[in-house]
Write a protein that holds these residues in place. Structure first.
Motif, PDB file in Angstrom:
ATOM      1  N   LEU A  23      18.954   6.409  13.879  1.00 43.53           N
ATOM      2  CA  LEU A  23      18.027   6.409  15.027  1.00 43.53           C
ATOM      3  C   LEU A  23      18.717   6.968  16.278  1.00 43.53           C
ATOM      4  CD1 LEU A  23      16.270   2.960  14.459  1.00 43.53           C
ATOM      5  CD2 LEU A  23      15.293   5.232  14.079  1.00 43.53           C
ATOM      6  N   VAL A  39       9.208   8.070  13.177  1.00 43.74           N
ATOM      7  CA  VAL A  39       9.777   7.633  11.899  1.00 43.74           C
ATOM      8  C   VAL A  39       8.907   6.501  11.353  1.00 43.74           C
ATOM      9  CG1 VAL A  39      12.167   8.325  12.342  1.00 43.74           C
ATOM     10  CG2 VAL A  39      11.403   6.081  13.136  1.00 43.74           C
ATOM     11  N   CYS A  40       8.599   6.562  10.068  1.00 42.56           N
ATOM     12  CA  CYS A  40       7.859   5.482   9.424  1.00 42.56           C
ATOM     13  C   CYS A  40       8.826   4.777   8.489  1.00 42.56           C
ATOM     14  CB  CYS A  40       6.636   6.030   8.674  1.00 42.56           C
ATOM     15  SG  CYS A  40       5.311   6.465   9.811  1.00 42.56           S
ATOM     16  N   CYS A  49      13.436  -0.754  15.196  1.00 34.07           N
ATOM     17  CA  CYS A  49      12.922   0.476  15.832  1.00 34.07           C
ATOM     18  C   CYS A  49      12.415   0.170  17.232  1.00 34.07           C
ATOM     19  CB  CYS A  49      11.785   1.069  14.992  1.00 34.07           C
ATOM     20  SG  CYS A  49      12.395   1.890  13.527  1.00 34.07           S
ATOM     21  N   TRP A  60       7.511   5.239  16.312  1.00 36.43           N
ATOM     22  CA  TRP A  60       7.800   4.644  15.016  1.00 36.43           C
ATOM     23  C   TRP A  60       6.521   4.053  14.419  1.00 36.43           C
ATOM     24  CZ3 TRP A  60       9.099   2.796  19.728  1.00 36.43           C
ATOM     25  CH2 TRP A  60       8.669   1.522  20.082  1.00 36.43           C
ATOM     26  N   CYS A  87       4.222  -0.185  16.801  1.00 28.25           N
ATOM     27  CA  CYS A  87       3.970   0.993  15.949  1.00 28.25           C
ATOM     28  C   CYS A  87       2.913   1.883  16.579  1.00 28.25           C
ATOM     29  CB  CYS A  87       3.434   0.567  14.586  1.00 28.25           C
ATOM     30  SG  CYS A  87       4.654  -0.241  13.582  1.00 28.25           S
TER      31      CYS A  87
END
Ligand code: 3PY
Length: 248
Positions: A23, A39-40, A49, A60, A87
Motif C-alpha cells: 500500500l 484496491v479490492c 486500508c 479501497w 469502501c
C-alpha cells in the motif's frame, strides 16, 4: 471523456506486513491526475486500508458483498459494513465467485443492488468461458449477465455502476484477450446499456480484466471502450500496478 479507473483485485492474498509495504508503495508512486486507483482486498484487511489509505488518492473496496442487508447469514458481510470501513467499491460476480460459489446472474444483480443501496460502487464482472467463446456465444453470455443487473436497477442507479469484462479463459492463465477482441465485447456491453440509457452508457466505465499486465496495458487501455483495468496478479506488486496505471 471517461476518466480511467484501475482496480487491483488482490483475491485471497496478503498479510498485514506485506500489505503495508504494498500500500505504501502504491501511494508513494501514484501520479495523481492520471487514472483513478483502487484496491479490492480481502475483508479482514479493510481496516488496514482505511488506516493506511485515508487521505490519499487511492480508494479501497471489497471483493464480494451479501445480497442481504442484515440478519442470520453466517459468514456474509453486509454492504453497510463495507461502507463503515470506508469502501468505495465492491466487486460483484467475479468469475471465481460465479464458478466456485455458484453465484447466478440474479444473485449478482441483487448484490449490485445491495451495494448501491449502501452508497457503494458495484464493479459488476461479466465474462465467458473458453467453451462459450469457442461456441460463438460470448456476446449472448455477457449480455445475459449484464441484463440481469439492468433488470433490477433504475436509471439513476445504473449511472453509478462500473462494469468489468473478464474473459474467464484469460483469468490467472497468462492469456489475454487481444485489444481488438476485448474492444468488441466492451462495445457490445456499452450498446446494451445505451438501449436503456444513452447517458448511462456514455458515462459508464467498462474495465478489462484477465491477465492485464504492464506489457499489454497500453494497447488494451488505448481502445475506445476500455476505460481501465481490473488487475489480478500484477496488482500484488506496486511497481507493476503503477506501471499499468501509468499506461492508462
Ligand atoms: C485476473 O486478472 O486474473 C483477475 O481475475 C482480475 O480480477
Amino acid at each position: 471523456m471517461r476518466r480511467k479507473l484501475v482496480i487491483g483485485n488482490w483475491k485471497m492474498n496478503g498479510s498485514l506486513a506485506g500489505n503495508s509495504v504494498l500500500l505504501r508503495g502504491i501511494v508513494a508512486g501514484h501520479a495523481a491526475g492520471k487514472a483513478d486507483l483502487a484496491v479490492c482486498v480481502p475483508a479482514p484487511y479493510l481496516a488496514q486500508c482505511q488506516a493506511e489509505l485515508s487521505g490519499t488518492a487511492v480508494a479501497w473496496g471489497a471483493q464480494d458483498v451479501s445480497a442481504y442487508a442484515a440478519g442470520a447469514y453466517t459468514g456474509e458481510v453486509a454492504a453497510s459494513m463495507l461502507q463503515e470501513f470506508g469502501c468505495r467499491h465492491v466487486l460483484v460476480g467475479h468469475s471465481e465467485r460465479r464458478a466456485y460459489h455458484h453465484e447466478s446472474n440474479e444473485l449478482v444483480a441483487q448484490k449490485a443492488l445491495a451495494a448501491l443501496n449502501a452508497g457503494l460502487v458495484p464493479v459488476v464482472c461479466v465474462g465467458e468461458t473458453l467453451e462459450e467463446r469457442e461456441a460463438g456465444r460470448t456476446n449472448v453470455v455477457v449480455c445475459a449477465q449484464l441484463q440481469a443487473v439492468l433488470d433490477v436497477l433504475e436509471n439513476p442507479a445504473l449511472e453509478k455502476i462500473v462494469l468489468a469484462y473478464e474473459p474467464v479463459w484469460a483469468i490467472g492463465t497468462g492469456k489475454t484477450a487481444t485489444p481488438a477482441l476485448a474492444q468488441e465485447v466492451h462495445a457490445a456491453l456499452r450498446k446494451q446499456v445505451a438501449e436503456r440509457s444513452a447517458g448511462a452508457a456514455a458515462g459508464m466505465r467498462i474495465l478489462y480484466g484477465g491477465s492485464m499486465k504492464p506489457e499489454n496495458a497500453k494497447d488494451l487501455l488505448g481502445q475506445s471502450d476500455i476505460d481501465g483495468g481490473l488487475i489480478g496478479g500484477a496488482a500484488l506488486k506496486a511497481q507493476d500496478f503503477l506501471a499499468i496505471a501509468a499506461a492508462a
